[in-house]
Design an enzyme around this catalytic site. Structure first.
Site, mmCIF file in Angstrom:
data_model
loop_
_atom_site.group_PDB
_atom_site.id
_atom_site.type_symbol
_atom_site.label_atom_id
_atom_site.label_comp_id
_atom_site.label_asym_id
_atom_site.label_seq_id
_atom_site.Cartn_x
_atom_site.Cartn_y
_atom_site.Cartn_z
ATOM 1 N N GLU A 137 -6.206 88.506 -1.232
ATOM 2 C CA GLU A 137 -5.024 88.128 -2.018
ATOM 3 C C GLU A 137 -4.917 89.001 -3.265
ATOM 4 O OE1 GLU A 137 -4.873 83.806 -2.199
ATOM 5 O OE2 GLU A 137 -4.457 83.732 -0.068
HETATM 6 C C1 HEC Z 1 -1.451 87.268 -1.030
HETATM 7 C C2 HEC Z 1 -0.715 86.055 -1.013
HETATM 8 C C3 HEC Z 1 -1.012 84.990 -2.045
HETATM 9 C C4 HEC Z 1 -1.106 85.136 -3.405
HETATM 10 C C5 HEC Z 1 -0.998 86.380 -4.232
HETATM 11 C C6 HEC Z 1 -1.285 83.785 -3.918
HETATM 12 N N1 HEC Z 1 -1.291 82.881 -2.904
HETATM 13 FE FE1 HEC Z 1 -1.371 80.878 -3.089
HETATM 14 N N2 HEC Z 1 -1.632 80.710 -1.101
HETATM 15 C C7 HEC Z 1 -1.581 81.741 -0.191
HETATM 16 C C8 HEC Z 1 -2.032 81.270 1.100
HETATM 17 C C9 HEC Z 1 -2.112 82.090 2.377
HETATM 18 C C10 HEC Z 1 -2.402 79.913 0.928
HETATM 19 C C11 HEC Z 1 -3.017 78.994 1.983
HETATM 20 C C12 HEC Z 1 -4.496 79.343 2.078
HETATM 21 C C13 HEC Z 1 -5.346 78.308 2.776
HETATM 22 O O1 HEC Z 1 -4.918 77.180 2.956
HETATM 23 O O2 HEC Z 1 -6.474 78.635 3.122
HETATM 24 C C14 HEC Z 1 -2.102 79.585 -0.469
HETATM 25 C C15 HEC Z 1 -2.212 78.318 -1.023
HETATM 26 C C16 HEC Z 1 -1.752 77.992 -2.277
HETATM 27 C C17 HEC Z 1 -1.544 76.644 -2.786
HETATM 28 C C18 HEC Z 1 -1.797 75.367 -2.021
HETATM 29 C C19 HEC Z 1 -0.513 74.685 -1.607
HETATM 30 C C20 HEC Z 1 -0.789 73.579 -0.638
HETATM 31 O O3 HEC Z 1 0.171 72.948 -0.169
HETATM 32 O O4 HEC Z 1 -1.944 73.335 -0.296
HETATM 33 C C21 HEC Z 1 -1.099 76.754 -4.072
HETATM 34 C C22 HEC Z 1 -0.733 75.638 -5.023
HETATM 35 C C23 HEC Z 1 -1.059 78.171 -4.383
HETATM 36 N N3 HEC Z 1 -1.435 78.885 -3.268
HETATM 37 C C24 HEC Z 1 -0.763 78.705 -5.625
HETATM 38 C C25 HEC Z 1 -1.011 80.035 -5.942
HETATM 39 C C26 HEC Z 1 -1.112 80.548 -7.307
HETATM 40 C C27 HEC Z 1 -0.976 79.716 -8.555
HETATM 41 C C28 HEC Z 1 -1.315 81.898 -7.209
HETATM 42 C C29 HEC Z 1 -1.528 82.896 -8.331
HETATM 43 C C30 HEC Z 1 -2.670 82.663 -9.181
HETATM 44 C C31 HEC Z 1 -1.331 82.204 -5.779
HETATM 45 N N4 HEC Z 1 -1.185 81.054 -5.060
HETATM 46 C C32 HEC Z 1 -1.432 83.489 -5.269
HETATM 47 C C33 HEC Z 1 -1.148 83.012 -0.469
HETATM 48 C C34 HEC Z 1 -1.155 83.571 -1.736
#
Ligand code: HEC
Ligand code: HEC
Length: 349
Positions: A137
């Site tokens: 990420e």
């Molecule tokens: C490269 C893509 C990417 C980036 C950049 C990213 N995310 Fe995510 N995010 C994901 C993915 C894919 C998941 C699911 C991962 C898993 O469940 O294992 C996720 C899950 C989440 C969730 C959980 C939502 C749920 O319903 O469970 C949240 C809240 C979230 N991210 C917030 C953030 C925040 C705040 C940042 C920055 C600090 C961020 N993400 C950066 C791809 C990204």
């Protein structure tokens, strides 16, 4: 014999009353399973929400310099202009790598009892520390994030204003708390909330039929509460396992968190708010059509054969969960200085 105007009006009123009574009955029934969104930003444990903290969290959410490459911000994969997700099967991150799972929406995530498809983060503050460090990420380190923030005086001022009682407020914990505070504001009231709150006209006839089917056929036994999900874990394929294209064998879900055999292929029942605008579906992101996703759920989780018409009603109901996204004014971020760590360019070939 002609009916008097009074009789006709009386009959119409009686039908109206009967309909209202029926609507109230369905509403009371629905309220046993679901809760409307609160009308204000919810309180968060150990993280008092202030306007300063919300603004800081918003800047951090949009700042690509929180990633090692300087390319990815939270908003890259949770784009607030497109439903709080990236509409990709699985996300693309650092060095153009393809991650293993679909990006869930950040909208209303504050109401999930745990975060991620497998629930491995207990809250949004804990969650926010994950993507920054995940190699696929943002591929950054807490130390580098803090060095980046400390290199920009404006950020230091914003941290001081957000955490006024702390001597050294620029910490990774506070970075995460500020993001959590911002995410707590990303709440999207939908027609379904208006209906739960008493507005009979907020749902169409088809949506009401879909709501009844959603409850009566058993969807609501897993998808309930404020977010219609996000609060319990179940095997994906409880009755009938979907194919390996939809449920890839390599991702065993909650097993990786608990290391309990019973948790193999167990996932969090997905929150369903805004589901109509967050395709593709499932943790594998392999299903683009919501009708198909509903059909797969009916057979895999309930062993039920729904007719095309029934699937259509349920999908119509799910569309009533598409809410109004709060207005997002794109933040102007502090300018980098000579001390700001430079983007690291190691590209994965
Ligand atoms: C490269 C893509 C990417 C980036 C950049 C990213 N995310 Fe995510 N995010 C994901 C993915 C894919 C998941 C699911 C991962 C898993 O469940 O294992 C996720 C899950 C989440 C969730 C959980 C939502 C749920 O319903 O469970 C949240 C809240 C979230 N991210 C917030 C953030 C925040 C705040 C940042 C920055 C600090 C961020 N993400 C950066 C791809 C990204
Ligand atoms: C036994 C619990 C259970 C039942 C019953 C159930 N679901 Fe699910 N649902 C889940 C789980 C677990 C997931 C996450 C699957 C995954 O890992 O991709 C899910 C995912 C979904 C998704 C995809 C969400 C997304 O963000 O991609 C939709 C849509 C959905 N369910 C709708 C329904 C409907 C409609 C019904 C009734 C026909 C239903 N579900 C019945 C547990 C359940």
């Amino acid at each position: 014999m002609s009916l008097s105007k009074a009789t006709i009006l009386g009959t119409v009123a009686a039908i109206g009353l009967a309909q209202a009574a029926q609507a109230n009955e369905l509403r009371e029934y629905a309220l046993e399973f679901f809760k409307p969104l609160p009308s204000t930003v919810p309180a968060v444990n150990d993280n008092p929400i202030t306007p300063e903290k919300i603004d800081l969290g918003k800047a951090l959410f949009f700042d690509p310099r929180m990633s090692a490459s300087g390319v990815f911000s939270c908003n890259s994969c949770h784009n607030l202009a497109t439903g709080g997700d990236d509409n990709m099967p699985t996300s693309i991150g650092h060095g153009w790598q393809k991650g293993p799972r679909n990006s869930p929406t950040v909208l209303n995530a504050i109401f999930n009892e745990a975060q991620f498809w497998d629930g491995r983060a207990p809250d949004l503050a804990e969650q926010a520390k994950g993507p920054v460090q995940a190699g696929v990420e943002m591929a950054n380190t807490p130390d580098n994030v803090i060095a980046t923030l400390n290199s920009m005086p404006q950020y230091i001022e914003w941290f001081e204003a957000s955490f006024p009682d702390e001597g050294d407020p620029v910490t990774f914990d506070n970075f995460a708390k500020a993001i959590e505070a911002y995410e707590a504001t990303l709440i999207t009231p939908a027609p379904f909330d208006a209906w739960l709150n008493g507005d009979d006209a907020a749902l169409s006839e088809d949506q009401l039929k879909g709501l009844e089917l959603f409850v009566d056929s058993g969807c609501a036994s897993c998808h309930n509460g404020v977010n219609l999900g996000g609060n319990g874990y179940y095997p994906f394929g409880l009755i009938e396992k979907p194919g390996a294209d939809i449920l890839p064998v390599g991702d065993k879900g909650r097993f990786a968190v608990t290391e309990t055999v019973d948790d193999e292929y167990v996932f969090r029942a997905s929150p369903l708010r805004n589901i109509a605008v967050t395709a593709p579906y499932f943790h594998s992101g392999q299903v683009w059509d919501l009708n198909t996703a509903v059909d797969i759920m009916a057979s895999s989780q309930l062993g039920a054969e729904l007719s095309e018409e029934e699937v259509g009603y349920i999908t119509a109901f799910l569309e009533s969960l598409t809410g109004e996204v709060p207005e997002v004014v794109y933040p102007i971020l502090p300018a980098e200085t000579a001390a700001t760590p430079r983007p690291t360019g190691d590209v994965v070939q």
